[in-house]
Design an enzyme around this catalytic site. Structure first.
Site, mmCIF file in Angstrom:
data_model
loop_
_atom_site.group_PDB
_atom_site.id
_atom_site.type_symbol
_atom_site.label_atom_id
_atom_site.label_comp_id
_atom_site.label_asym_id
_atom_site.label_seq_id
_atom_site.Cartn_x
_atom_site.Cartn_y
_atom_site.Cartn_z
ATOM 1 N N ARG A 164 4.338 -3.574 -10.392
ATOM 2 C CA ARG A 164 5.637 -3.166 -10.943
ATOM 3 C C ARG A 164 5.621 -3.202 -12.463
ATOM 4 O O ARG A 164 6.056 -2.270 -13.134
ATOM 5 C CB ARG A 164 6.735 -4.078 -10.392
ATOM 6 C CG ARG A 164 7.323 -3.667 -9.048
ATOM 7 C CD ARG A 164 6.267 -3.410 -7.967
ATOM 8 N NE ARG A 164 6.886 -3.109 -6.688
ATOM 9 C CZ ARG A 164 7.155 -4.034 -5.762
ATOM 10 N NH1 ARG A 164 6.853 -5.306 -5.975
ATOM 11 N NH2 ARG A 164 7.713 -3.680 -4.615
ATOM 12 N N ASP A 185 1.310 -0.430 -5.680
ATOM 13 C CA ASP A 185 2.665 -0.294 -5.133
ATOM 14 C C ASP A 185 3.192 1.080 -5.519
ATOM 15 O O ASP A 185 2.482 1.890 -6.118
ATOM 16 C CB ASP A 185 3.576 -1.414 -5.641
ATOM 17 C CG ASP A 185 4.553 -1.882 -4.561
ATOM 18 O OD1 ASP A 185 5.407 -1.067 -4.138
ATOM 19 O OD2 ASP A 185 4.450 -3.042 -4.137
ATOM 20 N N HIS A 239 4.947 1.397 0.489
ATOM 21 C CA HIS A 239 4.722 1.021 -0.921
ATOM 22 C C HIS A 239 3.539 1.793 -1.504
ATOM 23 O O HIS A 239 2.680 1.222 -2.189
ATOM 24 C CB HIS A 239 4.495 -0.493 -1.033
ATOM 25 C CG HIS A 239 5.742 -1.304 -0.833
ATOM 26 N ND1 HIS A 239 6.764 -1.331 -1.753
ATOM 27 C CD2 HIS A 239 6.140 -2.104 0.192
ATOM 28 C CE1 HIS A 239 7.738 -2.123 -1.310
ATOM 29 N NE2 HIS A 239 7.385 -2.595 -0.129
ATOM 30 N N ASP A 241 4.129 -4.168 4.688
ATOM 31 C CA ASP A 241 5.545 -4.521 4.707
ATOM 32 C C ASP A 241 6.410 -3.317 4.363
ATOM 33 O O ASP A 241 5.951 -2.346 3.763
ATOM 34 C CB ASP A 241 5.828 -5.647 3.711
ATOM 35 C CG ASP A 241 5.493 -5.243 2.277
ATOM 36 O OD1 ASP A 241 4.415 -4.656 2.080
ATOM 37 O OD2 ASP A 241 6.295 -5.506 1.367
ATOM 38 N N GLU A 242 7.657 -3.402 4.731
ATOM 39 C CA GLU A 242 8.703 -2.474 4.297
ATOM 40 C C GLU A 242 8.241 -1.013 4.382
ATOM 41 O O GLU A 242 8.275 -0.275 3.403
ATOM 42 C CB GLU A 242 9.160 -2.826 2.870
ATOM 43 C CG GLU A 242 9.816 -4.202 2.799
ATOM 44 C CD GLU A 242 10.286 -4.577 1.404
ATOM 45 O OE1 GLU A 242 11.267 -5.341 1.310
ATOM 46 O OE2 GLU A 242 9.677 -4.125 0.417
ATOM 47 N N TRP A 281 6.818 -13.903 4.784
ATOM 48 C CA TRP A 281 7.678 -13.794 3.602
ATOM 49 C C TRP A 281 9.162 -13.681 3.937
ATOM 50 O O TRP A 281 10.008 -14.012 3.114
ATOM 51 C CB TRP A 281 7.247 -12.605 2.745
ATOM 52 C CG TRP A 281 7.650 -11.237 3.244
ATOM 53 C CD1 TRP A 281 6.962 -10.462 4.114
ATOM 54 C CD2 TRP A 281 8.816 -10.490 2.880
ATOM 55 N NE1 TRP A 281 7.621 -9.266 4.329
ATOM 56 C CE2 TRP A 281 8.763 -9.258 3.576
ATOM 57 C CE3 TRP A 281 9.900 -10.737 2.031
ATOM 58 C CZ2 TRP A 281 9.749 -8.285 3.460
ATOM 59 C CZ3 TRP A 281 10.888 -9.756 1.911
ATOM 60 C CH2 TRP A 281 10.808 -8.551 2.623
ATOM 61 N N TYR A 285 10.090 -17.439 -3.691
ATOM 62 C CA TYR A 285 10.046 -16.215 -4.486
ATOM 63 C C TYR A 285 10.516 -16.561 -5.898
ATOM 64 O O TYR A 285 11.701 -16.789 -6.134
ATOM 65 C CB TYR A 285 10.941 -15.142 -3.874
ATOM 66 C CG TYR A 285 10.229 -14.229 -2.906
ATOM 67 C CD1 TYR A 285 9.229 -14.709 -2.066
ATOM 68 C CD2 TYR A 285 10.550 -12.872 -2.824
ATOM 69 C CE1 TYR A 285 8.578 -13.876 -1.187
ATOM 70 C CE2 TYR A 285 9.901 -12.030 -1.940
ATOM 71 C CZ TYR A 285 8.906 -12.539 -1.126
ATOM 72 O OH TYR A 285 8.256 -11.708 -0.245
ATOM 73 N N ASP A 314 10.696 -14.794 -8.597
ATOM 74 C CA ASP A 314 11.523 -13.854 -9.352
ATOM 75 C C ASP A 314 13.002 -14.129 -9.120
ATOM 76 O O ASP A 314 13.849 -13.640 -9.874
ATOM 77 C CB ASP A 314 11.194 -12.403 -8.975
ATOM 78 C CG ASP A 314 11.286 -12.140 -7.483
ATOM 79 O OD1 ASP A 314 10.821 -12.992 -6.706
ATOM 80 O OD2 ASP A 314 11.810 -11.076 -7.097
ATOM 81 N N TRP A 367 7.129 -11.677 -8.055
ATOM 82 C CA TRP A 367 7.326 -10.231 -8.132
ATOM 83 C C TRP A 367 7.802 -9.864 -9.532
ATOM 84 O O TRP A 367 8.483 -10.642 -10.207
ATOM 85 C CB TRP A 367 8.319 -9.777 -7.065
ATOM 86 C CG TRP A 367 7.833 -10.085 -5.685
ATOM 87 C CD1 TRP A 367 8.236 -11.103 -4.872
ATOM 88 C CD2 TRP A 367 6.808 -9.391 -4.960
ATOM 89 N NE1 TRP A 367 7.533 -11.084 -3.688
ATOM 90 C CE2 TRP A 367 6.649 -10.051 -3.716
ATOM 91 C CE3 TRP A 367 6.008 -8.274 -5.245
ATOM 92 C CZ2 TRP A 367 5.733 -9.620 -2.757
ATOM 93 C CZ3 TRP A 367 5.099 -7.863 -4.284
ATOM 94 C CH2 TRP A 367 4.968 -8.532 -3.058
ATOM 95 N N GLU A 396 9.485 -6.878 -10.846
ATOM 96 C CA GLU A 396 10.434 -5.829 -11.199
ATOM 97 C C GLU A 396 11.204 -6.157 -12.484
ATOM 98 O O GLU A 396 11.459 -5.267 -13.306
ATOM 99 C CB GLU A 396 11.428 -5.602 -10.061
ATOM 100 C CG GLU A 396 10.852 -4.933 -8.830
ATOM 101 C CD GLU A 396 10.357 -5.915 -7.791
ATOM 102 O OE1 GLU A 396 10.318 -5.555 -6.601
ATOM 103 O OE2 GLU A 396 10.006 -7.054 -8.160
#
Length: 574
Positions: free
Chosen positions: A151, A180, A251, A347-348, A414, A439, A441, A489, A491
């Site tokens: 990111r 990502d 991702h 993931d995701e 996670w 996490y 962040d 993370w 971002e």
């Protein structure tokens, strides 16, 4: 152990005062390094020596006025015994090379915060190591930090710096999140557009994805293959395994932007996609085609060469079949290496494009699969088998459990404890890293002064009371918990100072959770930990870490006007 003296972080198993006073280290103090202790000898000469002006001239094994390093096969591989005794100098014995190295990290803490600097601030001063006997070994084999460099890119020098910070806290796994939607950070020679196109984006969302603000400066960067080799070698000298993450099948927009044929071209015009400039769950996922599989096999062939399984010593699992239980730490011939692992994300991954894609639906029918979840399981299973054929192990986020998971694959839990519990009960090894607890962040306080407040409030005390092993696991299943890691993370952490602020001091608490033999969470002595942290902050100061002060952010650490997502209860999305 006294909660005040010595103020060691993470807390060792036992500390005994051997005698009043201590042993003086001078520029003429000799150093003897027995067979197998070369990494610690080099670290002492290159790091501790310059910090304190110590030359460490060569010494003899029987010297009583110097520093001795040796292996002791009666100790577990990562265990050590640091003995500072009157008339005998300093001796660090470790069950393996890593144990000796961790003992040297404790010696550094005993020497005070000046030992954490790059050059002497008091030239010629005598440094006294108190007469102590420290006996210590880790609770968990996997003690990690995940750095998201996709990111926001972290230059190579920043990664090397974080490896030093990890070593100072006895952490031994760097989970390296390299790809990502927002950027591809590793050079792949056969696919040059991955970095030519995929490593740069035109602009970046400033703050949470709901923020109206943008940073219009193009952002990017990547590591050359020699950069990666340097990082891996630097980590190995510090007994840290580097686990690369190449995210599939979600991702993946940065890869699709570079090579549009990787996407679901019968559903979306992938030729118009650019590297993503905002955050959240991206709908553009990899097409489940043979061409995509071959492409990522080519990527992973180069990744395996750059991240060799023996980068930090014999692989902990090299001789074990994929379905075998993880061996106990006492059976390792070296410290517990996890360099055989490759993380593939998983993931995701939204399934909307697959549902709309004739190509994906035909693949489901041809394979006789039940649905799109099973298609993802097939995708992940392909790479689990491909890696296993090459003596490597797949690890992924807990969504890889959906539709079934190949034997031998491991899970990063996670989304909470549930994925880890299910994985352990199914016979898979687990790394516990639930977002609700580790996490980094996420914001550290509920107050309005936190910079870009994201997710759950997780204070230093919250992290200190995190328990990686769920109470509902049987002792056998609990043995599947390899350990834990914190996830950083990026971002909203666009530079080194922002990363430092989010990661520290909470990483020190996670390090103690991972290393020390702590009681149940409610019984942990957080007040004692805070007292030890008062000394540890001075070490972090000497290292130049821009941590969050206990009283709250300094004026220049705040980010007024940048929208975050300060939620309570609803699960945040990355």
């Amino acid at each position: 152990m006294s909660p005040v003296e010595p103020a060691l972080v993470p807390a060792p198993r036992t500390v005994e005062e051997a005698a009043p006073g201590g042993f003086p280290l001078t520029p003429d103090t000799p150093l003897w390094a027995g067979p197998g202790t070369g990494t610690t000898e080099r670290w002492l000469r290159s790091t501790l020596g310059p910090a304190l002006g110590l030359r460490f001239p060569p010494g003899a094994e029987d010297t009583r006025d110097g520093l001795r390093l040796r292996l002791d096969d009666t100790l577990a591989p990562e265990a050590y015994r640091l003995a500072v005794l009157p008339g005998r100098g300093v001796e660090i014995a470790g069950g393996g090379p890593a144990g000796v190295f961790w003992g040297a990290q404790t010696l550094r803490q005993l020497l005070g915060p000046d030992a954490f600097r790059k050059a002497p601030v008091r030239p010629g001063a005598t440094r006294t190591v108190p007469h102590r006997i420290v006996e210590d070994e880790p609770r968990f084999r996997w003690r990690g930090l995940m750095l998201d460099v996709a990111r926001h890119f972290m230059p190579k020098e920043g990664v090397l710096r974080y490896l030093d910070l990890m070593a100072a806290h006895k952490l031994n796994v760097l989970h390296f999140h390299l790809t990502d939607d927002q950027g591809w950070r590793i050079e792949i020679e056969r696919y040059p557009r991955l970095t030519e196109t995929g490593s740069w984006r035109a602009r970046t969302k400033l703050g949470h994805r709901a923020s109206p603000l943008w940073n219009d400066t193009p952002h990017g960067g990547h590591y050359t293959q020699d950069d990666i080799r340097e990082i891996v070698a630097y980590a190995a000298e510090r007994h840290i395994a580097v686990v690369p993450e190449i995210d599939v099948p979600g991702h993946s927009q940065a890869a699709i932007a570079a090579y549009p044929e990787l996407g679901n071209t019968d559903v979306v015009d992938t030729s118009s996609l650019a590297v993503w400039d905002t955050w959240g769950i991206n709908p553009n996922v990899l097409a489940p085609t043979d061409a995509t599989l071959r492409f990522y096999e080519g990527v992973l062939e180069e990744v395996l060469e750059l991240f060799p399984a023996d980068a930090t010593g014999p692989s902990a699992f090299a001789s074990a079949p994929p379905s075998s239980p993880a061996p106990p730490v006492s059976s390792f011939s070296s410290f517990s290496s996890f360099s055989s692992f490759v993380h593939i994300g998983g993931d995701e991954c939204p399934k909307d494009q697959w549902r709309a894609s004739d190509v994906a639906q035909k693949r489901i029918a041809d394979l006789g699969l039940a649905d799109e979840d099973a298609l993802q399981s097939w995708f992940i299973g392909h790479f689990a088998g491909w890696l296993a054929e090459r003596g490597r192990r797949l690890i992924g986020w807990d969504e890889i459990l959906q539709g079934g998971l190949a034997p031998g694959a491991a899970v990063s839990s996670w989304r909470g404890y549930a994925g880890g519990v299910a994985a352990a009960r199914a016979g898979h090894d687990v790394v516990m890293c639930p977002e609700q607890h580790v996490y980094l962040d996420h914001r550290q306080d509920a107050g309005p002064e936190e910079p870009v407040p994201i997710g759950y409030v997780r204070t230093l005390e919250d992290v200190y009371r995190f328990e990686p092993v769920p109470a509902e696991l049987t002792p056998e299943d609990a043995g599947r918990v390899l350990g834990t890691q914190a996830n950083a993370w990026s971002e909203v952490t666009e530079n080194q100072a922002r990363v430092d602020y989010q990661v520290f001091p909470r990483l020190a608490a996670l390090a103690e959770v991972a290393w020390s033999a702590l009681p149940a969470p409610a019984e942990r002595d957080f007040a004692g930990f805070e007292r030890r942290m008062a000394a540890h902050y001075r070490r972090l100061d000497a290292l130049g870490v821009a941590y969050r002060p206990p009283a709250g952010p300094l004026p220049w650490q705040r980010r007024p006007g940048v929208l975050g997502r300060p939620i309570d209860g609803a699960p945040p999305q990355r």
